[in-house]
Scaffold this active site. Structure first.
Site, PDB file in Angstrom:
ATOM      1  CB  CYS A  69      -0.918   0.020   1.229  1.00  0.00           C
ATOM      2  SG  CYS A  69      -2.419  -0.958   1.070  1.00  0.00           S
ATOM      3  CB  CYS A 101      -4.758   1.658   2.025  1.00  0.00           C
ATOM      4  SG  CYS A 101      -5.720   3.132   1.759  1.00  0.00           S
TER       5      CYS A 101
HETATM    6 FE1  SF4 Z   1      -1.350  -3.721  -2.539  1.00  0.00          FE
HETATM    7 FE2  SF4 Z   1      -2.733  -2.298  -0.767  1.00  0.00          FE
HETATM    8 FE3  SF4 Z   1      -3.731  -2.697  -3.225  1.00  0.00          FE
HETATM    9 FE4  SF4 Z   1      -3.616  -4.741  -1.532  1.00  0.00          FE
HETATM   10  S1  SF4 Z   1      -4.850  -2.849  -1.253  1.00  0.00           S
HETATM   11  S2  SF4 Z   1      -2.959  -4.794  -3.704  1.00  0.00           S
HETATM   12  S3  SF4 Z   1      -1.756  -4.315  -0.372  1.00  0.00           S
HETATM   13  S4  SF4 Z   1      -1.917  -1.546  -2.731  1.00  0.00           S
END
Ligand code: SF4
Length: 249
Positions: A137, A245
């Site tokens: 994230c 996030c």
């Molecule tokens: Fe990556 Fe966060 Fe998207 Fe999940 S929510 S794919 S951890 S960016």
């Protein structure tokens, strides 16, 4: 539509005295507005924002629905709507973004991370979202947003107090210390029923996944349908302690 690949790191350590003074003024303005506008309508809150910040104001949207973008376009036609394309979205989310661009009087700006998913996989290994979602994230959401917001003084979100306990104290206008911006949450006091009523009254675009058991729509690997009785964000990072996030912390 504009697409911006982000590669700028913001660095609060290098703030000048002038910038610190400006931030103190903006913070005081935000906190006062948060008190003054607590009982105002969402449209009045957004009208205040566009009057106060003009082109230095934008809306961010996850393309779960276009409610805040629709409200903001009533306050200021052609308003910037910033969308983070993590590379992991459902195709329905990208379709909603494209439909918003096509039918609404807004300027959609798509931010992409510095690395594609393939480049990230090559550096960190595949499926970083399963092994270290906080880092994933940070790379794909938090840093791109921080870079993308540098040209704005204020940003609006669709946060609501009823979505989860972590959002229960969301102010309608507040100070985002991490990004040093005024943060506006015009529908903070709304319920899901308020959102549904606005969508119906104005024919606002919504993500088709909301009709398919999803109550909150994020990246595909980290989002599942919610079960009866679960709160709206229970389908995000299900089975993990993670609930946000990092965009709103
Ligand atoms: Fe990556 Fe966060 Fe998207 Fe999940 S929510 S794919 S951890 S960016």
């Amino acid at each position: 539509m504009t697409t911006v690949q982000t590669d700028t790191d913001t660095d609060s350590k290098n703030q000048t005295d002038l910038e610190r003074g400006r931030d103190a003024e903006l913070k005081a303005l935000a906190e006062q507005a948060g008190r003054d506008l607590e009982d105002a309508s969402a449209l009045e809150i957004l009208q205040w924002a566009v009057d106060a910040f003009g082109k230095q104001f934008c809306v961010t949207s996850s393309m779960e629905d276009a409610v805040v973008a629709h409200l903001a376009s009533r306050a200021r036609p052609g308003v910037d709507v910033v969308f983070l394309d993590t590379g992991y979205h459902f195709e329905e989310t990208i379709g909603t973004r494209d439909a918003v661009e096509a039918v609404m009087d807004v300027n959609v700006i798509t931010l992409t991370p510095r690395q594609t998913v393939a480049e990230q996989d090559a550096e960190y290994g595949p499926k970083l979202h399963d092994r270290n979602p906080d880092l994933c994230c940070a790379l794909r959401k938090v840093k791109p947003l921080e870079a993308g917001l540098t040209k704005y003084s204020a940003w609006a979100t669709g946060l609501r107090r009823d979505e989860s306990p972590t959002r229960a104290n969301t102010p309608v206008v507040g100070w985002d210390e991490k990004r040093r911006k005024v943060k506006i949450s015009p529908i903070a006091r709304w319920t899901q029923d308020d959102v549904d009523a606005y969508v119906t009254e104005h024919g606002v675009l919504t993500n088709p996944l909301l009709m398919d058991g999803y109550a909150s729509v994020g990246c595909a690997p980290c989002t599942r349908r919610v079960l009866e009785g679960e709160d709206a964000r229970a389908g995000r990072w299900a089975g993990r302690a993670k609930t946000e996030c990092g965009l709103h912390g």
